[in-house]
Design an enzyme around this catalytic site. Structure first.
Site, PDB file in Angstrom:
ATOM      1  N   ASP A 180       0.884  -1.164   0.000  1.00 39.31           N
ATOM      2  CA  ASP A 180       0.000   0.000   0.000  1.00 39.31           C
ATOM      3  C   ASP A 180       0.927   1.221   0.000  1.00 39.31           C
ATOM      4  OD1 ASP A 180      -1.665   2.132   0.525  1.00 39.31           O
ATOM      5  OD2 ASP A 180      -2.431   1.362   2.431  1.00 39.31           O
TER       6      ASP A 180
ATOM      7  N   LYS B 145       2.959  11.259  -3.213  1.00 34.01           N
ATOM      8  CA  LYS B 145       1.942  10.625  -4.053  1.00 34.01           C
ATOM      9  C   LYS B 145       1.079  11.668  -4.763  1.00 34.01           C
ATOM     10  CE  LYS B 145      -1.604   6.990  -3.569  1.00 34.01           C
ATOM     11  NZ  LYS B 145      -2.131   6.027  -2.581  1.00 34.01           N
TER      12      LYS B 145
ATOM     13  N   GLU C 174      -7.173   0.492  -4.654  1.00 33.97           N
ATOM     14  CA  GLU C 174      -7.209   0.394  -3.192  1.00 33.97           C
ATOM     15  C   GLU C 174      -8.540  -0.162  -2.645  1.00 33.97           C
ATOM     16  OE1 GLU C 174      -5.930   4.348  -2.153  1.00 33.97           O
ATOM     17  OE2 GLU C 174      -3.905   3.962  -2.883  1.00 33.97           O
TER      18      GLU C 174
ATOM     19  N   ASP D 278     -12.944   5.394   2.365  1.00 35.35           N
ATOM     20  CA  ASP D 278     -11.514   5.476   2.684  1.00 35.35           C
ATOM     21  C   ASP D 278     -11.122   6.903   3.041  1.00 35.35           C
ATOM     22  OD1 ASP D 278      -8.738   5.537   2.745  1.00 35.35           O
ATOM     23  OD2 ASP D 278      -8.452   4.401   0.888  1.00 35.35           O
TER      24      ASP D 278
HETATM   25  P1  ADP Z   1      -3.014   7.458   3.663  1.00 31.07           P
HETATM   26  O1  ADP Z   1      -3.934   6.463   3.037  1.00 31.07           O
HETATM   27  O2  ADP Z   1      -3.266   8.863   3.209  1.00 31.07           O
HETATM   28  O3  ADP Z   1      -1.584   7.076   3.575  1.00 31.07           O
HETATM   29  P2  ADP Z   1      -3.679   6.510   6.364  1.00 31.07           P
HETATM   30  O4  ADP Z   1      -4.749   5.558   6.001  1.00 31.07           O
HETATM   31  O5  ADP Z   1      -2.424   5.955   6.893  1.00 31.07           O
HETATM   32  O6  ADP Z   1      -3.384   7.554   5.212  1.00 31.07           O
HETATM   33  O7  ADP Z   1      -4.319   7.540   7.421  1.00 31.07           O
HETATM   34  C1  ADP Z   1      -3.583   8.525   8.033  1.00 31.07           C
HETATM   35  C2  ADP Z   1      -4.504   9.376   8.850  1.00 31.07           C
HETATM   36  O8  ADP Z   1      -5.123   8.588   9.864  1.00 31.07           O
HETATM   37  C3  ADP Z   1      -3.775  10.506   9.557  1.00 31.07           C
HETATM   38  O9  ADP Z   1      -4.508  11.710   9.409  1.00 31.07           O
HETATM   39  C4  ADP Z   1      -3.778  10.044  11.009  1.00 31.07           C
HETATM   40  O10 ADP Z   1      -3.745  11.123  11.924  1.00 31.07           O
HETATM   41  C5  ADP Z   1      -5.100   9.313  11.081  1.00 31.07           C
HETATM   42  N1  ADP Z   1      -5.165   8.416  12.239  1.00 31.07           N
HETATM   43  C6  ADP Z   1      -4.338   7.397  12.518  1.00 31.07           C
HETATM   44  N2  ADP Z   1      -4.687   6.837  13.695  1.00 31.07           N
HETATM   45  C7  ADP Z   1      -5.754   7.543  14.176  1.00 31.07           C
HETATM   46  C8  ADP Z   1      -6.558   7.468  15.358  1.00 31.07           C
HETATM   47  N3  ADP Z   1      -6.327   6.579  16.289  1.00 31.07           N
HETATM   48  N4  ADP Z   1      -7.574   8.351  15.482  1.00 31.07           N
HETATM   49  C9  ADP Z   1      -7.805   9.283  14.540  1.00 31.07           C
HETATM   50  N5  ADP Z   1      -7.084   9.405  13.424  1.00 31.07           N
HETATM   51  C10 ADP Z   1      -6.065   8.543  13.236  1.00 31.07           C
HETATM   52 MG    MG Z   2      -4.594   4.837   2.112  1.00 25.89          MG
END
Ligand code: ADP
Ligand code: MG
Length: 629
Positions: free
Chosen positions: A25, A86, A183, A209
């Site tokens: 991912d 990205k 995704e 998502d």
């Molecule tokens: P991406 O797909 O953009 O790479 P992710 O799916 O990894 O992103 O999501 C990242 C986001 O999730 C960030 O904004 C992070 O702060 C949020 N996040 C991660 N854990 C938590 C949590 N426990 N509560 C709220 N938000 C969270």
């Molecule tokens: Mg993602």
């Protein structure tokens, strides 16, 4: 006591060879790598048991750092720390400059934007490749180097340029790409929607998502174990970061820093931003958090933020996501009561009020028992495992979707859609075209992308020519144009004249530079201009017809003008003048009048055409072949 295993005579003593493959991912905020071990998908973690790799790369003159270590350098060296790369994939400079300032220096390089770093100019493909190399190294460290390949996920709305850029990055990282996978489809696979006992094997699912900086909804249809993406919709400027930002603004307000904001150092801004994110994440499991920070001028921040306050200040963001969900459903022509389940993906879906809002909006189960950070990588690993040849009985087929219609330019600057948007991949579609003029030996093919009727309003992907068509009368050549989109969403266009067999082909290496917002805009434009476009299209179609008739009658007059009386000739010229005037005025609302005028000319020239035919026959009878006429 362990039993010794004895093999059948002639059979290999080796256990069933399991071919190693990984799912990756490659996220905007975080990336992960996963694999299937002993039949179960698992993410690969570092020594500290951390599965996530922040998608951040730091370039020092002599060292490249990736992940948490790079993120730690961001505050002190923002210019050489590349995050959210990205968003730059497959983008031109102009699009990239419109994105929120990331703190590093963008460079206008041909094709795709680049970033200036202490290691020189880096393209987004190279930066992504560094993240992929890091994940590749993690995979070989834990699996050995017999890796067959990787499945890499991309957003469903990624266009050809962005997909190609992702593949290029993987190649640079030394990875064999088994395929790119959307995704949402990966998330659906991770939930095993096709073989779960508690859920019907047929049905429509939504994948919601909410990541760090982007929000996507995809509507998937599952039938007989096959996933099909019915629609995708999203907001490329909405994600967990926006929730952080609301908290950040609240802190400035509460700590009386508003007036000082302009004077805050970059360091202070970053500090408060990271405190904001921390607060947001902790409010997922805590009713209240305390936010403390010491700024560079010794100013103290000491605040309490409750879950209820946080929900209140971010409610509009959550509401916005629900609006997008509804729109995706509408595009897929399904209602929320048709849904069998909503799959929650992305770290930001952990937030309690997000979960609640989705659950309150739909009547179906909300699927959230898998880790929302990991679900995409896990699904990709399962798909990679299958593609590497470790098939089980319950394997599935996957269908993805193209985000914008693909078409070809026809006479009059009109778009003929060959592959409509949201068609499932892979697929091939063909359509026949013909020549416009007598003796035409070449055809210019213009491949376009978009929803509008006029080529000028669509995005140009490629141009090529089919040459060597034998001279024939207009309309006699039969050119078959085939559009083929492979499983990764890459397009090949071929054209072949059927009588002669001459052919030409182009693989669309699309010009980089279409942003997600452009896609969204092209879609909304397509909808809002539908009526104007129809009118413009009707006019152009009639126009092309009228021009053809005028061309034909004019050339008949110059060849066989002696077959006409003076009156007849001036009558024909009068008809032609009416048409010419209408064409000159170019008023698209006059399509009916133009059609009437060209019908009038066609009718008025019937007698003339009959006389020409008689003349041709007379010539033939006089011993000449009709072919030579
Ligand atoms: P991406 O797909 O953009 O790479 P992710 O799916 O990894 O992103 O999501 C990242 C986001 O999730 C960030 O904004 C992070 O702060 C949020 N996040 C991660 N854990 C938590 C949590 N426990 N509560 C709220 N938000 C969270
Ligand atoms: Mg993602």
């Amino acid at each position: 006591m362990a039993l010794l295993q004895i093999s059948e005579p002639g059979e290999s003593t080796l256990p069933h060879q399991h071919r190693l493959a990984v799912g990756i991912d490659l996220g905007t905020t975080n990336s992960l790598v996963a694999t299937v071990r002993h039949g179960f998908p698992t993410v690969l973690s570092d020594e500290d048991a951390r599965a996530l790799v922040p998608s951040v790369v730091h370039y020092a003159p002599d060292a490249t750092t990736v992940g948490y270590a790079a993120k730690a350098l961001q505050t002190n060296d923002p210019r050489n720390t590349i995050a959210s790369v990205k968003r730059l994939m497959g983008r031109g400079f102009v699009d990239a400059r419109a994105l929120p300032d990331a703190g590093y220096c963008l460079v206008d390089t041909p094709g795709m934007v680049s970033v200036k770093t202490a290691q020189g100019v880096k393209s987004p493909v190279e930066v992504s490749a560094d993240i992929l190399k890091f994940l590749h190294a993690r995979a070989t460290a834990s699996l050995g180097d017999e890796l067959v390949g990787a499945v890499i996920t991309v957003p469903a709305y990624f266009d050809e340029a962005q997909r190609q850029a992702t593949k290029d990055a993987a190649q640079l990282a030394g990875l064999n790409v088994l395929r790119l996978l959307n995704e949402p489809t990966a998330a659906a696979i991770a939930y095993g929607l096709d073989n779960a006992d508690n859920i019907a094997k047929e049905g429509v699912f939504a994948v919601y998502d909410l990541g760090g900086g982007t929000f996507d909804v995809s509507i998937l249809k599952l039938s007989k174990g096959v996933f099909e993406v019915l629609s995708t919709h999203g907001d490329t400027a909405l994600g967990g970061d926006d929730f952080d930002h609301r908290v950040y603004c609240w802190i400035l307000e509460q700590a009386n820093l508003i007036g000082l904001h302009a004077n805050l150092s970059t360091q202070d801004v970053r500090l408060l931003q990271s405190k904001s994110r921390w607060a947001k994440e902790h409010l997922t499991t805590n009713g209240v958090v305390s936010i403390r920070a010491t700024l560079s001028d010794e100013h103290q921040v000491n605040l309490m933020l409750s879950q209820a306050q946080f929900f209140e200040m971010t409610k509009t963001l959550v509401d916005k996501t629900i609006g997008v969900l509804d729109e995706a459903l509408a595009q897929a022509h399904v209602s929320s009561s048709d849904l069998q389940g909503v799959v929650m993906v992305g770290g930001a879906t952990r937030m309690v009020h997000v979960q609640r809002a989705v659950a309150a909006h739909v009547a179906c189960p909300v699927l959230n028992d898998l880790d929302p950070d990991q679900v995409v990588a896990l699904g990709a690993a399962m798909q990679a495992n299958l593609l590497a040849g470790n098939r089980s009985d319950d394997d599935w087929l996957l269908l993805d979707v193209i985000p914008l219609s693909l078409g070809v330019e026809t006479m009059g600057g009109l778009t003929e859609k060959i592959i409509p948007r949201n068609s499932t991949l892979p697929l091939a579609r063909a359509q026949e075209f013909t020549t416009f003029k007598d003796g035409q030996t070449a055809m210019a093919l213009h491949v376009v992308q978009g929803e509008r009727e006029l080529v000028s309003e669509c995005r140009s992907l490629a141009r090529f020519e089919l040459r060597g068509i034998p001279p024939m009368v207009a309309g006699a050549a039969r050119v078959r144009v085939t559009y083929q989109v492979d499983a990764d969403g890459l397009l090949t266009v071929s054209a072949r004249e059927i009588n002669s067999g001459v052919s030409a082909e182009i693989t669309v290496k699309p010009s980089y530079g279409l942003s997600d917002n452009d896609i969204a805009k092209m879609l909304t434009d397509g909808n809002s201009h539908a009526k104007d476009d129809m009118q413009a299209r009707a006019w152009r179609e009639v126009l092309v017809d009228a021009q053809r008739i005028v061309l034909a009658v004019n050339s008949a007059i110059s060849e066989d003008g002696e077959l006409l009386t003076e009156d007849e000739r001036s009558d024909l010229l009068k008809h032609i003048k009416i048409i010419d005037d209408l064409i000159q005025a170019n008023d698209v609302s006059q399509a009916d009048a133009l059609r009437a005028a060209s019908d009038g000319l066609a009718h008025a020239s019937e007698e003339f055409a009959a006389r020409r035919m008689d003349k041709a026959i007379a010539h033939a009878l006089a011993g000449q072949s009709i072919d030579t006429l």
